[in-house]
Design a protein around this motif. Sequence first.
Motif, mmCIF file in Angstrom:
data_model
loop_
_atom_site.group_PDB
_atom_site.id
_atom_site.type_symbol
_atom_site.label_atom_id
_atom_site.label_comp_id
_atom_site.label_asym_id
_atom_site.label_seq_id
_atom_site.Cartn_x
_atom_site.Cartn_y
_atom_site.Cartn_z
ATOM 1 N N ILE A 187 1.656 -3.536 -10.236
ATOM 2 C CA ILE A 187 1.355 -4.879 -9.739
ATOM 3 C C ILE A 187 1.118 -4.847 -8.230
ATOM 4 O O ILE A 187 0.217 -5.525 -7.719
ATOM 5 N N ASP A 188 1.897 -4.040 -7.506
ATOM 6 C CA ASP A 188 1.690 -3.891 -6.066
ATOM 7 C C ASP A 188 0.286 -3.376 -5.760
ATOM 8 O O ASP A 188 -0.390 -3.876 -4.860
ATOM 9 N N VAL A 189 -0.138 -2.372 -6.492
ATOM 10 C CA VAL A 189 -1.464 -1.792 -6.260
ATOM 11 C C VAL A 189 -2.561 -2.796 -6.632
ATOM 12 O O VAL A 189 -3.554 -2.941 -5.906
ATOM 13 N N ILE A 190 -2.377 -3.514 -7.730
ATOM 14 C CA ILE A 190 -3.363 -4.530 -8.122
ATOM 15 C C ILE A 190 -3.424 -5.633 -7.065
ATOM 16 O O ILE A 190 -4.517 -6.090 -6.697
ATOM 17 N N LEU A 191 -2.274 -6.057 -6.558
ATOM 18 C CA LEU A 191 -2.232 -7.061 -5.505
ATOM 19 C C LEU A 191 -2.973 -6.575 -4.261
ATOM 20 O O LEU A 191 -3.718 -7.332 -3.633
ATOM 21 N N ALA B 167 0.824 -1.209 0.000
ATOM 22 C CA ALA B 167 0.000 0.000 0.000
ATOM 23 C C ALA B 167 0.859 1.260 0.000
ATOM 24 O O ALA B 167 0.414 2.322 -0.448
ATOM 25 N N VAL B 168 2.086 1.152 0.488
ATOM 26 C CA VAL B 168 2.989 2.308 0.553
ATOM 27 C C VAL B 168 4.000 2.276 -0.589
ATOM 28 O O VAL B 168 4.172 3.260 -1.317
ATOM 29 N N PHE B 169 4.653 1.131 -0.749
ATOM 30 C CA PHE B 169 5.744 1.045 -1.719
ATOM 31 C C PHE B 169 5.267 1.054 -3.168
ATOM 32 O O PHE B 169 5.968 1.540 -4.049
ATOM 33 N N GLY B 170 4.088 0.524 -3.431
ATOM 34 C CA GLY B 170 3.558 0.515 -4.798
ATOM 35 C C GLY B 170 3.366 1.913 -5.366
ATOM 36 O O GLY B 170 3.917 2.238 -6.428
ATOM 37 N N VAL C 287 -5.468 -4.414 -4.154
ATOM 38 C CA VAL C 287 -6.907 -4.417 -4.445
ATOM 39 C C VAL C 287 -7.463 -5.835 -4.386
ATOM 40 O O VAL C 287 -8.531 -6.072 -3.814
ATOM 41 N N VAL C 288 -6.722 -6.800 -4.933
ATOM 42 C CA VAL C 288 -7.174 -8.194 -4.903
ATOM 43 C C VAL C 288 -7.254 -8.706 -3.468
ATOM 44 O O VAL C 288 -8.227 -9.363 -3.079
ATOM 45 N N ASN D 261 -10.528 -9.266 2.657
ATOM 46 C CA ASN D 261 -10.781 -8.114 3.528
ATOM 47 C C ASN D 261 -9.565 -7.799 4.415
ATOM 48 O O ASN D 261 -9.717 -7.436 5.569
ATOM 49 N N THR D 262 -8.403 -7.987 3.863
ATOM 50 C CA THR D 262 -7.162 -7.719 4.592
ATOM 51 C C THR D 262 -6.119 -7.204 3.602
ATOM 52 O O THR D 262 -6.285 -7.324 2.405
ATOM 53 N N VAL D 263 -5.063 -6.627 4.124
ATOM 54 C CA VAL D 263 -3.981 -6.149 3.266
ATOM 55 C C VAL D 263 -2.738 -7.006 3.435
ATOM 56 O O VAL D 263 -1.695 -6.683 2.903
ATOM 57 N N PHE D 264 -2.843 -8.093 4.181
ATOM 58 C CA PHE D 264 -1.713 -8.979 4.420
ATOM 59 C C PHE D 264 -1.876 -10.269 3.645
ATOM 60 O O PHE D 264 -2.983 -10.728 3.428
ATOM 61 N N TRP D 265 -0.769 -10.878 3.264
ATOM 62 C CA TRP D 265 -0.809 -12.167 2.619
ATOM 63 C C TRP D 265 0.389 -12.965 3.082
ATOM 64 O O TRP D 265 1.375 -12.422 3.548
#
Length: 91
Positions: free
Chosen positions: A71-75, A38-41, A77-78, A84-88
Amino acid sequence: MALTAPTRTTPAARRRDADGMAVASFVLGLIGLLLFNAVFGPCAIVLGTLAIARQTERRGRALLGLTLGFIDVILLVVLVTLDNTVFWQFG
């Protein structure tokens, strides 16, 4: 307090700065695939765009950083849409 004339950057210095932006864009885009996308993209997108606008000699690296930033931003959003999280994580 002495007044000094404003310093002007030479074209070589601007190109060197643009080359640094291209490398930073690539590195931030690559790191963003694993951490803090969310920051680096968005940072990779901005730096890649600025490097291309300033006519960097490392245009390929700037384009790669720009692509990785998207790709970071698309990841992001996916991940937000599916989990419903920003972690993977793997596994």
